[in-house]
Write a protein that holds these residues in place. Structure first.
Motif, PDB file in Angstrom:
ATOM      1  N   GLN A   5      76.714 -10.612  19.124  1.00  0.00           N
ATOM      2  CA  GLN A   5      77.814 -11.471  18.686  1.00  0.00           C
ATOM      3  C   GLN A   5      77.731 -11.500  17.179  1.00  0.00           C
ATOM      4  OE1 GLN A   5      77.808 -15.823  19.526  1.00  0.00           O
ATOM      5  NE2 GLN A   5      79.709 -15.381  20.582  1.00  0.00           N
ATOM      6  N   LEU A   6      78.696 -10.847  16.542  1.00  0.00           N
ATOM      7  CA  LEU A   6      78.617 -10.567  15.116  1.00  0.00           C
ATOM      8  C   LEU A   6      77.336  -9.751  14.886  1.00  0.00           C
ATOM      9  CD1 LEU A   6      79.838 -14.004  13.706  1.00  0.00           C
ATOM     10  CD2 LEU A   6      81.153 -11.897  14.053  1.00  0.00           C
ATOM     11  N   SER A   7      76.364 -10.240  14.128  1.00  0.00           N
ATOM     12  CA  SER A   7      75.147  -9.449  13.885  1.00  0.00           C
ATOM     13  C   SER A   7      73.944 -10.008  14.642  1.00  0.00           C
ATOM     14  CB  SER A   7      74.840  -9.429  12.381  1.00  0.00           C
ATOM     15  OG  SER A   7      74.679 -10.753  11.897  1.00  0.00           O
ATOM     16  N   VAL A   8      74.191 -10.850  15.639  1.00  0.00           N
ATOM     17  CA  VAL A   8      73.110 -11.502  16.375  1.00  0.00           C
ATOM     18  C   VAL A   8      72.885 -10.811  17.713  1.00  0.00           C
ATOM     19  CG1 VAL A   8      72.351 -13.656  17.456  1.00  0.00           C
ATOM     20  CG2 VAL A   8      73.576 -13.723  15.277  1.00  0.00           C
ATOM     21  N   PHE A   9      71.626 -10.467  17.992  1.00  0.00           N
ATOM     22  CA  PHE A   9      71.219  -9.935  19.303  1.00  0.00           C
ATOM     23  C   PHE A   9      71.293 -11.046  20.336  1.00  0.00           C
ATOM     24  CE2 PHE A   9      68.070  -6.151  19.140  1.00  0.00           C
ATOM     25  CZ  PHE A   9      68.977  -5.410  18.423  1.00  0.00           C
ATOM     26  N   ILE A  10      71.689 -10.716  21.552  1.00  0.00           N
ATOM     27  CA  ILE A  10      71.627 -11.681  22.648  1.00  0.00           C
ATOM     28  C   ILE A  10      70.951 -11.015  23.841  1.00  0.00           C
ATOM     29  CG2 ILE A  10      72.909 -13.232  24.160  1.00  0.00           C
ATOM     30  CD1 ILE A  10      75.224 -13.070  22.139  1.00  0.00           C
ATOM     31  N   LEU A  11      69.829 -11.574  24.271  1.00  0.00           N
ATOM     32  CA  LEU A  11      69.109 -11.096  25.459  1.00  0.00           C
ATOM     33  C   LEU A  11      69.341 -12.074  26.594  1.00  0.00           C
ATOM     34  CD1 LEU A  11      65.704 -10.258  23.737  1.00  0.00           C
ATOM     35  CD2 LEU A  11      67.390  -8.593  24.522  1.00  0.00           C
ATOM     36  N   SER A  12      69.623 -11.550  27.788  1.00  0.00           N
ATOM     37  CA  SER A  12      69.878 -12.422  28.926  1.00  0.00           C
ATOM     38  C   SER A  12      69.543 -11.704  30.225  1.00  0.00           C
ATOM     39  CB  SER A  12      71.347 -12.856  28.950  1.00  0.00           C
ATOM     40  OG  SER A  12      72.177 -11.778  29.369  1.00  0.00           O
ATOM     41  N   ARG A  13      69.655 -12.441  31.312  1.00  0.00           N
ATOM     42  CA  ARG A  13      69.514 -11.875  32.652  1.00  0.00           C
ATOM     43  C   ARG A  13      70.883 -11.858  33.327  1.00  0.00           C
ATOM     44  NH1 ARG A  13      65.305  -9.450  35.034  1.00  0.00           N
ATOM     45  NH2 ARG A  13      64.863 -10.964  36.674  1.00  0.00           N
ATOM     46  N   SER A  14      71.920 -11.817  32.523  1.00  0.00           N
ATOM     47  CA  SER A  14      73.284 -11.824  33.037  1.00  0.00           C
ATOM     48  C   SER A  14      73.672 -10.443  33.550  1.00  0.00           C
ATOM     49  CB  SER A  14      74.255 -12.257  31.931  1.00  0.00           C
ATOM     50  OG  SER A  14      75.583 -12.156  32.360  1.00  0.00           O
ATOM     51  N   ARG A  15      74.273 -10.419  34.732  1.00  0.00           N
ATOM     52  CA  ARG A  15      74.696  -9.148  35.321  1.00  0.00           C
ATOM     53  C   ARG A  15      75.733  -8.443  34.450  1.00  0.00           C
ATOM     54  NH1 ARG A  15      75.831  -7.083  40.646  1.00  0.00           N
ATOM     55  NH2 ARG A  15      76.147  -4.864  40.274  1.00  0.00           N
TER      56      ARG A  15
ATOM     57  N   SER B 263      73.602  -1.127  28.597  1.00  0.00           N
ATOM     58  CA  SER B 263      73.855  -2.081  27.505  1.00  0.00           C
ATOM     59  C   SER B 263      72.960  -1.772  26.301  1.00  0.00           C
ATOM     60  CB  SER B 263      73.639  -3.523  27.987  1.00  0.00           C
ATOM     61  OG  SER B 263      72.271  -3.835  28.185  1.00  0.00           O
ATOM     62  N   TRP B 264      71.723  -1.350  26.545  1.00  0.00           N
ATOM     63  CA  TRP B 264      70.818  -0.969  25.461  1.00  0.00           C
ATOM     64  C   TRP B 264      71.243   0.355  24.833  1.00  0.00           C
ATOM     65  CZ3 TRP B 264      66.320  -3.643  23.784  1.00  0.00           C
ATOM     66  CH2 TRP B 264      66.044  -4.814  24.499  1.00  0.00           C
ATOM     67  N   ASN B 265      71.706   1.293  25.661  1.00  0.00           N
ATOM     68  CA  ASN B 265      72.189   2.572  25.128  1.00  0.00           C
ATOM     69  C   ASN B 265      73.334   2.350  24.147  1.00  0.00           C
ATOM     70  OD1 ASN B 265      70.386   4.001  26.712  1.00  0.00           O
ATOM     71  ND2 ASN B 265      71.866   4.474  28.317  1.00  0.00           N
ATOM     72  N   ILE B 266      74.268   1.486  24.540  1.00  0.00           N
ATOM     73  CA  ILE B 266      75.436   1.205  23.692  1.00  0.00           C
ATOM     74  C   ILE B 266      75.000   0.558  22.386  1.00  0.00           C
ATOM     75  CG2 ILE B 266      77.531  -0.203  23.505  1.00  0.00           C
ATOM     76  CD1 ILE B 266      77.858   0.227  26.572  1.00  0.00           C
ATOM     77  N   LEU B 267      74.078  -0.417  22.482  1.00  0.00           N
ATOM     78  CA  LEU B 267      73.616  -1.117  21.280  1.00  0.00           C
ATOM     79  C   LEU B 267      72.880  -0.172  20.333  1.00  0.00           C
ATOM     80  CD1 LEU B 267      73.412  -3.981  19.988  1.00  0.00           C
ATOM     81  CD2 LEU B 267      71.120  -4.079  20.952  1.00  0.00           C
ATOM     82  N   GLU B 268      71.968   0.618  20.889  1.00  0.00           N
ATOM     83  CA  GLU B 268      71.192   1.532  20.043  1.00  0.00           C
ATOM     84  C   GLU B 268      72.096   2.570  19.376  1.00  0.00           C
ATOM     85  OE1 GLU B 268      67.090   4.224  20.163  1.00  0.00           O
ATOM     86  OE2 GLU B 268      67.773   3.186  21.979  1.00  0.00           O
ATOM     87  N   LYS B 269      73.073   3.064  20.125  1.00  0.00           N
ATOM     88  CA  LYS B 269      74.012   4.033  19.551  1.00  0.00           C
ATOM     89  C   LYS B 269      74.793   3.404  18.401  1.00  0.00           C
ATOM     90  CE  LYS B 269      77.890   7.039  20.806  1.00  0.00           C
ATOM     91  NZ  LYS B 269      78.794   7.483  21.915  1.00  0.00           N
ATOM     92  N   GLY B 270      75.213   2.152  18.600  1.00  0.00           N
ATOM     93  CA  GLY B 270      75.972   1.457  17.559  1.00  0.00           C
ATOM     94  C   GLY B 270      75.164   1.279  16.288  1.00  0.00           C
ATOM     95  N   TYR B 271      73.902   0.862  16.436  1.00  0.00           N
ATOM     96  CA  TYR B 271      73.059   0.682  15.254  1.00  0.00           C
ATOM     97  C   TYR B 271      72.781   2.005  14.552  1.00  0.00           C
ATOM     98  CZ  TYR B 271      72.023  -4.296  15.284  1.00  0.00           C
ATOM     99  OH  TYR B 271      72.130  -5.656  15.170  1.00  0.00           O
ATOM    100  N   ASN B 272      72.568   3.065  15.300  1.00  0.00           N
ATOM    101  CA  ASN B 272      72.341   4.374  14.670  1.00  0.00           C
ATOM    102  C   ASN B 272      73.572   4.834  13.898  1.00  0.00           C
ATOM    103  OD1 ASN B 272      69.647   4.925  15.411  1.00  0.00           O
ATOM    104  ND2 ASN B 272      70.271   5.536  17.468  1.00  0.00           N
ATOM    105  N   GLN B 273      74.761   4.522  14.418  1.00  0.00           N
ATOM    106  CA  GLN B 273      75.992   4.874  13.701  1.00  0.00           C
ATOM    107  C   GLN B 273      76.117   4.085  12.402  1.00  0.00           C
ATOM    108  OE1 GLN B 273      78.956   4.188  16.757  1.00  0.00           O
ATOM    109  NE2 GLN B 273      78.925   6.323  17.422  1.00  0.00           N
ATOM    110  N   TRP B 274      75.805   2.784  12.472  1.00  0.00           N
ATOM    111  CA  TRP B 274      75.866   1.955  11.261  1.00  0.00           C
ATOM    112  C   TRP B 274      74.873   2.434  10.213  1.00  0.00           C
ATOM    113  CZ3 TRP B 274      75.374  -2.951  14.745  1.00  0.00           C
ATOM    114  CH2 TRP B 274      76.576  -3.141  15.426  1.00  0.00           C
TER     115      TRP B 274
END
Length: 238
Positions: free
Chosen positions: A171-181, A127-138
């Motif tokens: 969610q839109l431009s908001v980070f969400i941190l959780s312990r959700s599987r 999930s972090w890999n996907i997020l970081e890749k997305g931000y680097n693309q933006w």
């Protein structure tokens, strides 16, 4: 559509009687999304979902471990796919072993974690890999101050190995941190939300200990933010 799914299911079962021993051998029809209609063969945490109409005339086979995709193949060779299904779903072959036996298989990044008994850790890291890749693309397309702050915080948190312990999403431009599987938490689930304001500022919202709280602070892990992250880490993974 249902008749075509039944025909493919019947052809698989006739080719390999062992498939009749699988716990779940069912057809799911999705009337609004034809391409998502599928055949599911599942047994004790291992499964294969077959999508005959997934944007192609060639069926797509998605092999999962605990409902998490590990590899997929598009093929018209039913007998070959039947062998792979038996090895994966019934015999519970490890990813590395089944890849050796069937060289056409390309494992994804999660395979090694599941094979080592660290599936949840792998899902969090991905999930972090996907997020970081997305931000680097933006950033490469249209750099902005908020995105630079976001990627800086991502890297800082990953240096503390928090990517192994928390799921991150947006969610839109908001980070969400959780312990959700898995992705898709509701607003009542324990979580921390982060909005990046620019000028090295972020607004943090949390609902931990059944209390809603928001605070604006500097974009950094230490201090108040570190404290509430540690509170979130006390939550059980669900």
């Amino acid at each position: 559509m249902k008749e075509e799914l039944k025909s493919l299911q019947s052809e698989l079962n006739k080719s390999y009687n062992r498939l009749l021993k699988i716990e779940s051998n069912k057809i799911t029809i999705e009337p609004e999304f034809t391409f998502e209609s599928n055949i599911e063969l599942k047994d004790k945490g291992r499964s294969c979902k077959i999508y005959p109409f997934f944007f192609s005339e060639i069926p797509k086979y998605v092999f999962e471990w605990d409902d998490c995709p590990i590899f997929e193949i598009s093929s018209t060779d039913i007998k070959r796919q039947g062998k792979i299904i038996i090895n994966w779903v019934l015999e519970k072959s490890m990813p590395s072993k089944i890849q050796t036996q069937f060289p056409e298989i390309e494992l994804n990044e999660l395979a090694k974690y599941y094979e080592n008994g660290e599936g949840i850790k792998g899902e969090f890291i991905e999930s972090w890999n996907i997020l970081e890749k997305g931000y680097n693309q933006w950033l490469s397309i249209e750099p902005c101050e908020q995105d630079k702050d976001a990627i800086r915080l991502i890297k800082e948190m990953r240096n503390f190995k928090l990517d192994e312990l928390l799921r991150v999403g947006t969610q839109l431009s908001v980070f969400i941190l959780s312990r959700s599987r898995r992705h898709g938490i509701d607003e009542n689930s324990p979580q921390i939300r982060i909005g990046f304001l620019g000028n090295n500022k972020m607004k943090i919202y949390s609902n931990l200990k059944n209390r809603n709280k928001s605070l604006e602070c500097e974009v950094k892990y230490e201090g108040y933010f570190e404290g509430i992250v540690k509170e979130l880490l006390k939550e059980k993974i669900k």
